[in-house]
Scaffold this motif. Structure first.
Motif, PDB file in Angstrom:
ATOM      1  N   PHE A 296       0.860  -1.174   0.000  1.00  0.00           N
ATOM      2  CA  PHE A 296       0.000   0.000   0.000  1.00  0.00           C
ATOM      3  C   PHE A 296       0.897   1.224   0.000  1.00  0.00           C
ATOM      4  O   PHE A 296       1.932   1.259   0.711  1.00  0.00           O
ATOM      5  CB  PHE A 296      -0.905   0.028   1.231  1.00  0.00           C
ATOM      6  N   VAL A 297       0.526   2.241  -0.784  1.00  0.00           N
ATOM      7  CA  VAL A 297       1.287   3.490  -0.839  1.00  0.00           C
ATOM      8  C   VAL A 297       0.322   4.668  -0.881  1.00  0.00           C
ATOM      9  O   VAL A 297      -0.834   4.528  -1.274  1.00  0.00           O
ATOM     10  CB  VAL A 297       2.204   3.554  -2.086  1.00  0.00           C
ATOM     11  N   ARG A 298       0.814   5.826  -0.438  1.00  0.00           N
ATOM     12  CA  ARG A 298       0.092   7.070  -0.701  1.00  0.00           C
ATOM     13  C   ARG A 298       0.299   7.412  -2.169  1.00  0.00           C
ATOM     14  O   ARG A 298       1.371   7.174  -2.733  1.00  0.00           O
ATOM     15  CB  ARG A 298       0.632   8.208   0.172  1.00  0.00           C
ATOM     16  N   LEU A 299      -0.716   7.996  -2.784  1.00  0.00           N
ATOM     17  CA  LEU A 299      -0.634   8.325  -4.206  1.00  0.00           C
ATOM     18  C   LEU A 299       0.581   9.209  -4.508  1.00  0.00           C
ATOM     19  O   LEU A 299       1.229   9.081  -5.550  1.00  0.00           O
ATOM     20  CB  LEU A 299      -1.936   9.008  -4.645  1.00  0.00           C
ATOM     21  N   LYS A 300       0.923  10.103  -3.569  1.00  0.00           N
ATOM     22  CA  LYS A 300       2.037  11.031  -3.768  1.00  0.00           C
ATOM     23  C   LYS A 300       3.374  10.314  -3.842  1.00  0.00           C
ATOM     24  O   LYS A 300       4.358  10.880  -4.336  1.00  0.00           O
ATOM     25  CB  LYS A 300       2.063  12.059  -2.638  1.00  0.00           C
ATOM     26  N   GLU A 301       3.452   9.066  -3.357  1.00  0.00           N
ATOM     27  CA  GLU A 301       4.711   8.322  -3.381  1.00  0.00           C
ATOM     28  C   GLU A 301       5.012   7.746  -4.762  1.00  0.00           C
ATOM     29  O   GLU A 301       6.161   7.411  -5.060  1.00  0.00           O
ATOM     30  CB  GLU A 301       4.695   7.194  -2.348  1.00  0.00           C
ATOM     31  N   ILE A 302       4.010   7.624  -5.603  1.00  0.00           N
ATOM     32  CA  ILE A 302       4.232   7.037  -6.927  1.00  0.00           C
ATOM     33  C   ILE A 302       3.978   8.028  -8.059  1.00  0.00           C
ATOM     34  O   ILE A 302       4.139   7.685  -9.229  1.00  0.00           O
ATOM     35  CB  ILE A 302       3.361   5.784  -7.140  1.00  0.00           C
ATOM     36  N   GLY A 303       3.583   9.245  -7.712  1.00  0.00           N
ATOM     37  CA  GLY A 303       3.346  10.247  -8.748  1.00  0.00           C
ATOM     38  C   GLY A 303       3.190  11.634  -8.176  1.00  0.00           C
ATOM     39  O   GLY A 303       2.966  11.810  -6.975  1.00  0.00           O
ATOM     40  N   SER A 304       3.326  12.623  -9.047  1.00  0.00           N
ATOM     41  CA  SER A 304       3.125  14.021  -8.645  1.00  0.00           C
ATOM     42  C   SER A 304       1.673  14.406  -8.898  1.00  0.00           C
ATOM     43  O   SER A 304       1.096  14.055  -9.942  1.00  0.00           O
ATOM     44  CB  SER A 304       4.041  14.943  -9.448  1.00  0.00           C
ATOM     45  N   ILE A 305       1.075  15.111  -7.934  1.00  0.00           N
ATOM     46  CA  ILE A 305      -0.312  15.564  -8.074  1.00  0.00           C
ATOM     47  C   ILE A 305      -0.290  16.983  -8.627  1.00  0.00           C
ATOM     48  O   ILE A 305       0.279  17.896  -8.010  1.00  0.00           O
ATOM     49  CB  ILE A 305      -1.058  15.522  -6.721  1.00  0.00           C
ATOM     50  N   ILE A 306      -0.890  17.173  -9.790  1.00  0.00           N
ATOM     51  CA  ILE A 306      -0.821  18.445 -10.510  1.00  0.00           C
ATOM     52  C   ILE A 306      -2.223  19.033 -10.674  1.00  0.00           C
ATOM     53  O   ILE A 306      -3.153  18.332 -11.094  1.00  0.00           O
ATOM     54  CB  ILE A 306      -0.188  18.274 -11.904  1.00  0.00           C
ATOM     55  N   GLY A 307      -2.371  20.313 -10.323  1.00  0.00           N
ATOM     56  CA  GLY A 307      -3.633  21.017 -10.550  1.00  0.00           C
ATOM     57  C   GLY A 307      -3.652  21.647 -11.937  1.00  0.00           C
ATOM     58  O   GLY A 307      -2.898  21.262 -12.832  1.00  0.00           O
ATOM     59  N   GLY A 308      -4.509  22.602 -12.128  1.00  0.00           N
ATOM     60  CA  GLY A 308      -4.597  23.250 -13.438  1.00  0.00           C
ATOM     61  C   GLY A 308      -4.996  24.698 -13.291  1.00  0.00           C
ATOM     62  O   GLY A 308      -5.009  25.253 -12.183  1.00  0.00           O
ATOM     63  N   GLY A 309      -5.342  25.318 -14.383  1.00  0.00           N
ATOM     64  CA  GLY A 309      -5.729  26.717 -14.342  1.00  0.00           C
ATOM     65  C   GLY A 309      -6.360  27.150 -15.647  1.00  0.00           C
ATOM     66  O   GLY A 309      -6.287  26.444 -16.661  1.00  0.00           O
ATOM     67  N   THR A 310      -6.982  28.321 -15.616  1.00  0.00           N
ATOM     68  CA  THR A 310      -7.658  28.880 -16.779  1.00  0.00           C
ATOM     69  C   THR A 310      -7.112  30.272 -17.074  1.00  0.00           C
ATOM     70  O   THR A 310      -7.212  31.162 -16.227  1.00  0.00           O
ATOM     71  CB  THR A 310      -9.177  28.985 -16.544  1.00  0.00           C
ATOM     72  N   PRO A 311      -6.522  30.477 -18.238  1.00  0.00           N
ATOM     73  CA  PRO A 311      -6.107  31.834 -18.615  1.00  0.00           C
ATOM     74  C   PRO A 311      -7.320  32.753 -18.707  1.00  0.00           C
ATOM     75  O   PRO A 311      -8.446  32.294 -18.919  1.00  0.00           O
ATOM     76  CB  PRO A 311      -5.468  31.638 -19.988  1.00  0.00           C
ATOM     77  N   ARG A 312      -7.093  34.050 -18.567  1.00  0.00           N
ATOM     78  CA  ARG A 312      -8.204  35.002 -18.657  1.00  0.00           C
ATOM     79  C   ARG A 312      -8.871  34.872 -20.025  1.00  0.00           C
ATOM     80  O   ARG A 312      -8.222  34.990 -21.065  1.00  0.00           O
ATOM     81  CB  ARG A 312      -7.723  36.437 -18.447  1.00  0.00           C
ATOM     82  N   THR A 313     -10.175  34.642 -19.984  1.00  0.00           N
ATOM     83  CA  THR A 313     -10.905  34.450 -21.241  1.00  0.00           C
ATOM     84  C   THR A 313     -11.022  35.739 -22.046  1.00  0.00           C
ATOM     85  O   THR A 313     -11.280  35.696 -23.248  1.00  0.00           O
ATOM     86  CB  THR A 313     -12.313  33.892 -20.963  1.00  0.00           C
ATOM     87  N   VAL A 391      -2.546  13.010 -11.917  1.00  0.00           N
ATOM     88  CA  VAL A 391      -1.416  12.246 -11.391  1.00  0.00           C
ATOM     89  C   VAL A 391      -0.409  12.010 -12.523  1.00  0.00           C
ATOM     90  O   VAL A 391      -0.753  11.404 -13.544  1.00  0.00           O
ATOM     91  CB  VAL A 391      -1.864  10.884 -10.824  1.00  0.00           C
ATOM     92  N   VAL A 392       0.821  12.512 -12.323  1.00  0.00           N
ATOM     93  CA  VAL A 392       1.911  12.237 -13.262  1.00  0.00           C
ATOM     94  C   VAL A 392       2.757  11.124 -12.641  1.00  0.00           C
ATOM     95  O   VAL A 392       3.563  11.373 -11.739  1.00  0.00           O
ATOM     96  CB  VAL A 392       2.781  13.482 -13.520  1.00  0.00           C
ATOM     97  N   PRO A 393       2.570   9.866 -13.065  1.00  0.00           N
ATOM     98  CA  PRO A 393       3.310   8.757 -12.440  1.00  0.00           C
ATOM     99  C   PRO A 393       4.823   8.916 -12.642  1.00  0.00           C
ATOM    100  O   PRO A 393       5.267   9.328 -13.716  1.00  0.00           O
ATOM    101  CB  PRO A 393       2.779   7.525 -13.165  1.00  0.00           C
ATOM    102  N   HIS A 394       5.592   8.584 -11.612  1.00  0.00           N
ATOM    103  CA  HIS A 394       7.046   8.641 -11.735  1.00  0.00           C
ATOM    104  C   HIS A 394       7.546   7.553 -12.676  1.00  0.00           C
ATOM    105  O   HIS A 394       8.632   7.674 -13.240  1.00  0.00           O
ATOM    106  CB  HIS A 394       7.696   8.506 -10.360  1.00  0.00           C
ATOM    107  N   ASP A 395       6.760   6.502 -12.855  1.00  0.00           N
ATOM    108  CA  ASP A 395       7.035   5.472 -13.851  1.00  0.00           C
ATOM    109  C   ASP A 395       5.789   5.367 -14.713  1.00  0.00           C
ATOM    110  O   ASP A 395       4.746   4.870 -14.265  1.00  0.00           O
ATOM    111  CB  ASP A 395       7.343   4.127 -13.174  1.00  0.00           C
ATOM    112  N   THR A 396       5.882   5.853 -15.946  1.00  0.00           N
ATOM    113  CA  THR A 396       4.684   5.939 -16.793  1.00  0.00           C
ATOM    114  C   THR A 396       4.121   4.570 -17.164  1.00  0.00           C
ATOM    115  O   THR A 396       2.990   4.480 -17.643  1.00  0.00           O
ATOM    116  CB  THR A 396       4.984   6.729 -18.084  1.00  0.00           C
TER     117      THR A 396
END
Length: 465
Positions: A296-313, A391-396
């Protein structure tokens, strides 16, 4: 004769209406406007009535929903108002009630001797003597007429079906004796069709339940057998941690101050050991048992958690560039595992001036709000709006297993979401999600088995539809 359809008007003029004829009918049949086979097509009062606790029944479109008139959930109006309304429209047995809005297009026939009045949301259709009102009812319920009604809707907010469009509707008319035979046949077929539809819905529900069960078995290590020759998950995790260390040295990611390792103690309880040497029992967080070669692992141990954003419309220079940009709406009807682009794209300047992040191919996209749990794998580099915790896995090579694992774990993720207006899973909470980690080769076998079984189930679904 040119075999085209024409319409002759009261003033003697004639017009070709071939483009309005939806399909061919037998030679003994004819096409007619609904108004030409009716003695009355009208609607109820346009005034909102004063209701009373008792008195005369008052129906609206909400009382006509599924082919029957609902006499249980009714309103009442006083006698004085009833007398006024009934003098204008007096419904009787054999009349058809048609919903003009709300349950638009729903129709039912009056088959009981009742005195009542109707609201503007209902149209009343009374056919001429030589037209079977039940045949007309079934014609109105047909997909052709319903599609015509849908295209005729007007209005903003709550679209309305206007009387002019109802009157103008084309209905195929057989000889009167054939109308009766058609009705008899339809009424014999209706329960059979209803049974087929019920069975279809049950089968679809069974297929969806089976898919959920397959994912449940998969992430518990019960879908495919374990292979003792597989490199254990502990070695995979060590390699991932070594790769993370390299990324930290390169400044590409930051070290997590709460880095941890989950392990099973000699007492068979699960513990989490942190970088500062402290540890705690986390048995209450462990969702199920797994094979001995898994972790068992925390998700953060096997990948980076990335958010997002919206440029000004409002800034045109941010939009319609060469960077694909995804929103949860792009995934709402997306059934494929992989996605390459959404409905919009952004420029490099839009990416730079917003909190959006360009993520690599094989990133597992996961919507974090409105709703939580839309999921896909990026087929190429792309960015998302702020409605994701991807989730960007450290091993794709783990991307597909992470995808299936998160699909199964979504209900538990939703339980940890917060918010009042709408629920959202934060990046921190997403990172703390506990997931099973099988050996890499077993992950591949699991994913191949899932895809094979899902293909069979989806083929069954298509056959049912």
């Amino acid at each position: 004769m040119d075999n085209l359809h024409y319409e002759k008007f009261a003033d003697g003029t004639v017009k070709c209406i071939e483009d309005e004829i939806p399909f061919e009918v037998p030679e003994s049949w004819a096409w007619a406007r609904l108004q030409s086979i009716s003695t009355m097509i009208t609607d109820g009062t346009h005034k909102t009535p004063q209701y009373s606790n008792s008195g005369y029944i008052f129906l609206s479109s909400r009382n006509v929903t599924s082919g029957k008139i609902d006499w249980d959930n009714i309103m009442y109006i006083p006698e004085s108002l009833h007398q006024e309304l009934y003098s204008r429209v007096a419904p009787r047995i054999g009349d058809i009630l048609l919903a003009k809005n709300g349950t638009t297009g729903a129709a039912a026939i009056i088959d009981e001797e009742k005195i009542f009045d109707i609201y503007v949301s209902l149209a009343l259709i009374r056919t001429v003597k030589d037209i079977n009102s039940y045949f007309t009812l079934y014609a109105i319920r047909s997909t052709y007429v319903q599609a015509h009604f849908f295209k005729s809707l007007k209005g903003i907010g709550v679209p309305n079906l206007h009387l002019e469009h109802i009157r103008h509707t084309l209905i195929p008319i057989p000889p009167i004796s054939e109308q009766g035979r058609c009705v008899s046949k339809i009424e014999k077929l209706i329960p059979i069709i209803a049974s087929i539809q019920a069975n279809k819905e049950n089968l679809i529900e069974t297929i969806n339940t089976t898919k959920s069960k397959i994912l449940d078995l998969a992430i518990r290590g019960k879908l495919v057998p374990q292979d003792e020759s597989d490199e254990p998950a502990s070695v995979l995790l060590e390699r991932i941690q070594a790769e993370k260390e390299e990324l930290i040295k390169q400044g590409k990611i930051k070290r997590d101050k709460r880095e941890s390792v989950i392990y099973r103690g000699t007492d068979n309880s699960y513990y989490e050991r942190f970088a500062d040497g402290s540890e705690k029992c986390i048995d209450e967080e462990i969702p199920f048992e797994i094979p001995g070669s898994w972790l068992f692992v925390r998700l953060k141990e096997i990948g980076s958690i990335i958010g997002g954003g919206t440029p000004r419309t409002s800034n045109e220079s941010y939009w319609d560039g060469n960077i694909y940009w995804i929103t949860p709406a792009d995934l709402s009807n997306h059934s494929d595992i992989y996605i390459s682009h959404g409905s919009r794209s952004i420029t490099e300047l839009g990416l730079k001036d917003s909190s959006a992040t360009l993520m690599p191919a094989h990133t597992v996209l996961y919507s974090s709000r409105a709703p939580i749990g839309h999921i896909a794998i990026a087929a190429n580099a792309l960015a998302t709006n702020q409605g994701f915790k991807s989730v960007v896995p450290h091993d794709t090579r783990m991307s597909l297993f992470v995808y299936f694992c998160l699909k199964e774990r979504t209900p538990s993720i939703v339980l940890r979401a917060t918010g009042t207006t709408f629920k959202e899973i934060s990046g921190t909470a997403m990172a703390e999600t506990i997931v099973p980690l099988p050996p890499l080769r077993e992950q591949k076998r699991i994913c191949n088995k899932i895809r094979s079984l899902f293909t069979l189930l989806e083929n069954m679904h298509q056959i049912i539809d």
